[in-house]
Design a protein around this motif. Structure first.
Motif, PDB file in Angstrom:
ATOM      1  N   LEU A 117       0.841  -1.206   0.000  1.00 45.51           N
ATOM      2  CA  LEU A 117       0.000   0.000   0.000  1.00 45.51           C
ATOM      3  C   LEU A 117       0.875   1.255   0.000  1.00 45.51           C
ATOM      4  N   PHE A 118       1.911   1.270   0.835  1.00 48.01           N
ATOM      5  CA  PHE A 118       2.811   2.421   0.888  1.00 48.01           C
ATOM      6  C   PHE A 118       3.525   2.631  -0.448  1.00 48.01           C
ATOM      7  N   LEU A 119       4.035   1.543  -1.044  1.00 45.97           N
ATOM      8  CA  LEU A 119       4.796   1.656  -2.289  1.00 45.97           C
ATOM      9  C   LEU A 119       3.915   1.962  -3.492  1.00 45.97           C
ATOM     10  N   SER A 120       2.696   1.427  -3.506  1.00 50.48           N
ATOM     11  CA  SER A 120       1.845   1.546  -4.707  1.00 50.48           C
ATOM     12  C   SER A 120       1.097   2.863  -4.792  1.00 50.48           C
ATOM     13  N   GLN A 121       0.915   3.540  -3.673  1.00 48.89           N
ATOM     14  CA  GLN A 121       0.101   4.759  -3.688  1.00 48.89           C
ATOM     15  C   GLN A 121       0.925   6.037  -3.837  1.00 48.89           C
ATOM     16  N   SER A 122       2.220   5.892  -4.154  1.00 43.34           N
ATOM     17  CA  SER A 122       3.077   7.077  -4.216  1.00 43.34           C
ATOM     18  C   SER A 122       2.828   7.929  -5.461  1.00 43.34           C
ATOM     19  N   HIS A 123       2.430   7.308  -6.575  1.00 38.11           N
ATOM     20  CA  HIS A 123       2.293   8.032  -7.835  1.00 38.11           C
ATOM     21  C   HIS A 123       0.926   7.769  -8.472  1.00 38.11           C
ATOM     22  N   VAL A 124       0.465   8.747  -9.190  1.00 37.73           N
ATOM     23  CA  VAL A 124      -0.825   8.659  -9.899  1.00 37.73           C
ATOM     24  C   VAL A 124      -0.661   9.252 -11.284  1.00 37.73           C
ATOM     25  N   ALA A 125      -1.661   9.001 -12.148  1.00 41.62           N
ATOM     26  CA  ALA A 125      -1.713   9.626 -13.479  1.00 41.62           C
ATOM     27  C   ALA A 125      -2.446  10.949 -13.352  1.00 41.62           C
ATOM     28  N   LEU A 145       2.965  10.999 -15.187  1.00 41.94           N
ATOM     29  CA  LEU A 145       3.139  10.385 -13.870  1.00 41.94           C
ATOM     30  C   LEU A 145       3.451  11.481 -12.862  1.00 41.94           C
ATOM     31  N   ALA A 146       2.703  11.537 -11.770  1.00 42.13           N
ATOM     32  CA  ALA A 146       2.877  12.587 -10.772  1.00 42.13           C
ATOM     33  C   ALA A 146       2.759  12.008  -9.378  1.00 42.13           C
ATOM     34  N   LEU A 147       3.258  12.761  -8.422  1.00 40.34           N
ATOM     35  CA  LEU A 147       3.184  12.332  -7.023  1.00 40.34           C
ATOM     36  C   LEU A 147       1.760  12.451  -6.511  1.00 40.34           C
ATOM     37  N   SER A 148       1.369  11.516  -5.637  1.00 37.97           N
ATOM     38  CA  SER A 148       0.085  11.611  -4.971  1.00 37.97           C
ATOM     39  C   SER A 148       0.097  12.801  -4.021  1.00 37.97           C
ATOM     40  N   PRO A 149      -1.052  13.411  -3.750  1.00 39.18           N
ATOM     41  CA  PRO A 149      -1.095  14.581  -2.861  1.00 39.18           C
ATOM     42  C   PRO A 149      -0.462  14.332  -1.493  1.00 39.18           C
ATOM     43  N   ASP A 150      -0.709  13.156  -0.905  1.00 34.31           N
ATOM     44  CA  ASP A 150      -0.156  12.884   0.414  1.00 34.31           C
ATOM     45  C   ASP A 150       1.367  12.791   0.400  1.00 34.31           C
ATOM     46  N   TYR A 151       1.930  12.385  -0.746  1.00 33.72           N
ATOM     47  CA  TYR A 151       3.369  12.184  -0.857  1.00 33.72           C
ATOM     48  C   TYR A 151       4.092  13.454  -1.308  1.00 33.72           C
ATOM     49  N   GLU A 152       3.374  14.325  -1.992  1.00 34.83           N
ATOM     50  CA  GLU A 152       3.998  15.449  -2.678  1.00 34.83           C
ATOM     51  C   GLU A 152       4.730  16.379  -1.713  1.00 34.83           C
ATOM     52  N   GLY A 153       4.100  16.722  -0.607  1.00 38.65           N
ATOM     53  CA  GLY A 153       4.702  17.700   0.294  1.00 38.65           C
ATOM     54  C   GLY A 153       5.926  17.198   1.040  1.00 38.65           C
ATOM     55  N   ILE A 154       6.085  15.891   1.168  1.00 40.03           N
ATOM     56  CA  ILE A 154       7.219  15.347   1.946  1.00 40.03           C
ATOM     57  C   ILE A 154       8.122  14.458   1.098  1.00 40.03           C
ATOM     58  N   TRP A 155       8.001  14.558  -0.234  1.00 39.20           N
ATOM     59  CA  TRP A 155       8.766  13.666  -1.101  1.00 39.20           C
ATOM     60  C   TRP A 155      10.276  13.857  -0.937  1.00 39.20           C
ATOM     61  N   ALA A 156      10.714  15.055  -0.620  1.00 33.70           N
ATOM     62  CA  ALA A 156      12.150  15.285  -0.430  1.00 33.70           C
ATOM     63  C   ALA A 156      12.706  14.403   0.692  1.00 33.70           C
ATOM     64  N   ASP A 157      11.919  14.207   1.737  1.00 40.41           N
ATOM     65  CA  ASP A 157      12.339  13.343   2.851  1.00 40.41           C
ATOM     66  C   ASP A 157      11.993  11.880   2.597  1.00 40.41           C
ATOM     67  N   LEU A 158      11.078  11.645   1.672  1.00 41.73           N
ATOM     68  CA  LEU A 158      10.497  10.313   1.485  1.00 41.73           C
ATOM     69  C   LEU A 158      11.138   9.521   0.361  1.00 41.73           C
ATOM     70  N   GLN A 159      11.678  10.212  -0.649  1.00 40.06           N
ATOM     71  CA  GLN A 159      12.017   9.509  -1.882  1.00 40.06           C
ATOM     72  C   GLN A 159      13.100   8.443  -1.704  1.00 40.06           C
ATOM     73  N   GLU A 160      14.127   8.734  -0.892  1.00 40.62           N
ATOM     74  CA  GLU A 160      15.167   7.719  -0.692  1.00 40.62           C
ATOM     75  C   GLU A 160      14.600   6.475  -0.020  1.00 40.62           C
ATOM     76  N   LEU A 161      13.687   6.680   0.935  1.00 37.31           N
ATOM     77  CA  LEU A 161      13.045   5.540   1.600  1.00 37.31           C
ATOM     78  C   LEU A 161      12.201   4.755   0.612  1.00 37.31           C
ATOM     79  N   TRP A 162      11.503   5.457  -0.274  1.00 35.73           N
ATOM     80  CA  TRP A 162      10.636   4.764  -1.243  1.00 35.73           C
ATOM     81  C   TRP A 162      11.468   3.910  -2.194  1.00 35.73           C
ATOM     82  N   PHE A 163      12.535   4.478  -2.757  1.00 32.62           N
ATOM     83  CA  PHE A 163      13.384   3.711  -3.676  1.00 32.62           C
ATOM     84  C   PHE A 163      14.039   2.533  -2.966  1.00 32.62           C
TER      85      PHE A 163
END
Length: 637
Positions: A509-517, A528-546
């Motif tokens: 759920l965490f990995l699949s909901q990061s991006h939307v069309a 391809l764009a970031l989901s609203p919940d992920y967008e504001g904290i992606w700078a802190d989140l992206q390394e964890l997601w990858f």
């Protein structure tokens, strides 16, 4: 000694004439009285000087064990002869025999251990020469037995440890020999000694601790070396801890040379290992003492590791590592800490410099030293520091990372060659080891607590991913859990249990909901764009997601039930659907690589996954995104 004895060895004849005459008398003895008299003469000749092994064997052949056995157990002595004189003669003969290692391990000697042990605590005139001689010979026998391969086990079973403790505490004749033999037995078989004689050993510890607290002369430095061996594997009595802390405070608070200071640091490290900070009193005196301990340890580490070419006293530095760990624990403790905030700030700064020295040392370590226990201990203290402080020394740590990765991989792959490394580290630091325990061979992952942590992560993540505002925390938990699951894949907790299934469902759920069309004005294709919940904290989140995507990919081939579970969640189908609905130009290459890694492993692991991907235009999508590995996998049956 007999004044009429000739020289112990006549070089011209190759034998001792006097001894030969006495042995002849012994062989020709017709009754106990004559044999007793001849034995006395033989004993005098033996004690008149050194004899070689061949002569000693001839004495044994002439005497044997039968008569010494009778001397040791007799209750009727000739008129005018004290009982202990006969026993002294029997022990003297045994001592002569025991100087031969083969005879020291003989059954007839081993079965005398209980009798010999009783002689150490027998009452009698302390000035009696025969009694003193018997005690000396008894210690000679017991020491010889202790030097044989199975000797310590026989001595412990025969009650020798308790007898030695009582002999030492009684401070009678030979009590110093009792302490020396006790030290040897504890070094050879610590666990067995404590199992058989814990009350007596604790009594010795109390006596030594009290002496240590009161000592004003050089004996306190000798006690520093002895005391670590007498600390029990279980709880140390509180009165002993008080005495030990008071004695150490006086020693370490004085100006000392290294030979005086080092044993004190090792004793403090042993106490820290056994009791944490519980042995240090609360209040101002305790906080000052702890700060002093950690400060001295850090100085010692820097002196030892910063100067190239200097021989490192590895046992001392390893003990200092244990004291630094104690300092790290106290600096990070929020409640009931012994340290005040200014002291914590000061110690963190001092420990930072010491850790810098550790990093400097590890950067110099070549491949030939990687399996040495001191390197293992150095990696351990660095790990303890990094677990609590990740921001300082970042440049230096990044420089060391290739070594740490290579080191961990090397020891993990060669576990059998390094399976006693943690025990060797414990020996360096004079810390106890669990009997029969084995180290799994992985330098960074040595412990059962990780399974417990994995269970905690698995039960925590499902609720976290559902909570608003907890996404970053959920990302950390998910990523750490996925990384650990890869390492603990054989654990029963990860074999499709409800907890493990719930964890991976939440991770998906965490990995699949990061991006939307997302549709773009004036364009037929979405991007391809970031989901609203992920967008504001992606700078802190992206390394964890990858990192989470990579870890999940690694888990798929290790957990056979995971691919079918992912298919039931419809993640692979929805991922292909998402990629098919957006412009390939809007998907960055690193995103393409992350998605392809997951899809390829799922396709390889399960036939139904492959079929579901084909039905979702998987081959066509793979071609559009130049996912060669996925395209090839889906083209196979």
């Amino acid at each position: 000694m007999a004044s009429d004895c000739e020289p112990a060895l006549n070089q011209a004849e190759g034998r001792n004439p006097t001894l030969e005459r006495y042995l002849g008398a012994l062989r020709e003895a017709k009754n106990d009285s004559e044999q007793f008299a001849a034995l006395l003469l033989v004993t005098k000749a033996v004690k008149a000087g050194d004899i070689d092994a061949k002569t000693r064997r001839r004495i044994f052949d002439a005497v044997g064990f039968t008569f010494p056995n009778r001397l040791l157990t007799t209750k009727e002595a000739p008129d005018g002869c004290p009982d202990h004189v006969l026993r002294a003669l029997g022990v003297a003969l045994l001592a002569c025999f025991c100087s031969d290692p083969e005879l020291a391990a003989h059954t007839q000697v081993l079965n005398k251990i209980p009798i010999l042990s009783t002689f150490l605590t027998a009452r009698g005139d302390p000035d009696d020469a025969a009694r003193r001689s018997m005690i000396d010979d008894t210690y000679q026998c017991l020491t010889a037995v202790a030097g044989t391969p199975r000797g310590p086990r026989h001595l412990i079973a025969g009650g020798t440890v308790s007898a030695l403790c009582q002999a030492y505490l009684g401070h009678g004749y030979g009590f110093d020999q009792a302490l020396a033999l006790l030290v040897g037995l504890l070094a050879a078989a610590e666990t067995q000694c404590w199992k058989e004689a814990e009350p007596d050993l604790l009594a010795v510890l109390r006596g030594l601790s009290e002496d240590f607290q009161k000592a004003e002369d050089a004996s306190k430095f000798e006690l520093c070396q002895l005391l670590p061996l007498f600390l029990p594997p279980t709880t140390v009595p509180s009165e002993c801890l008080r005495d030990l802390q008071a004695g150490l405070a006086r020693i370490l608070g004085s100006k000392l040379s290294s030979w005086q200071r080092n044993p004190a640091l090792k004793l403090a490290a042993r106490l820290a290992h056994a009791c944490g900070s519980d042995w240090i009193p609360a209040g101002s005196s305790g906080s000052k003492f702890l700060a002093l301990l950690v400060n001295l340890a850090c100085v010692e580490v820097r002196l030892a590791l910063e100067e190239s070419g200097t021989e490192v006293k590895e046992d001392v530095v390893t003990a200092c590592y244990a004291l630094m760990e104690l300092g790290i624990q106290e600096c990070t403790r929020c409640e009931q800490s012994l340290l005040k905030e200014p002291q914590k700030v000061q110690l963190v700064s001092i420990m930072k410099e010491a850790i810098g020295a550790v990093i400097h040392y590890l950067l110099q370590v070549g491949p030939e030293k990687q399996k040495e226990p001191f390197v293992f201990a150095s990696v351990r203290i660095l790990g303890a520091w990094l677990a609590e402080e990740t921001s300082s020394l970042r440049k230096e740590v990044c420089q060391l990372l290739p070594f740490l990765v290579r080191y961990a991989k090397t020891l993990y792959e060669e576990a059998e060659e390094a399976n006693d490394l943690s025990q060797q580290v414990a020996t360096l630091a004079i810390s106890p080891t669990t009997p029969g325990s084995t180290w799994p061979g992985d330098a960074l992952r040595r412990d059962a607590c990780f399974t417990s942590l994995m269970n905690t992560l698995m039960t925590s993540l499902p609720a976290l991913v559902q909570q608003q505002g907890r996404l970053l925390l959920a990302a950390n938990v998910a990523t750490l859990g996925l990384l650990m699951a890869r390492l603990l894949s054989t654990s029963p907790a990860l074999q499709g249990t409800p907890a493990s299934r719930g964890f991976f469902a939440a991770a998906i759920l965490f990995l699949s909901q990061s991006h939307v069309a997302r549709a773009t004005p004036g364009s037929d294709q979405a991007v391809l764009a970031l989901s609203p919940d992920y967008e504001g904290i992606w700078a802190d989140l992206q390394e964890l997601w990858f990192l989470g995507m990579q870890a999940f990919t690694g888990c798929v081939p290790l957990l056979p039930w995971l691919a079918p579970a992912a298919l039931r969640s419809r993640w692979p189908q929805e991922l292909l659907q998402l990629l098919g609905s957006v412009s390939p130009n809007s998907v960055k290459p690193e995103m393409v690589a992350a998605y392809q890694g997951v899809l390829v492993e799922l396709a390889r692991a399960n036939r139904l996954c492959r079929e579901a991907m084909r039905l979702q235009a998987g081959e066509e999508t793979a071609s559009h995104y130049r996912m060669a590995a996925l395209e090839q996998c889906l083209s196979e049956p």
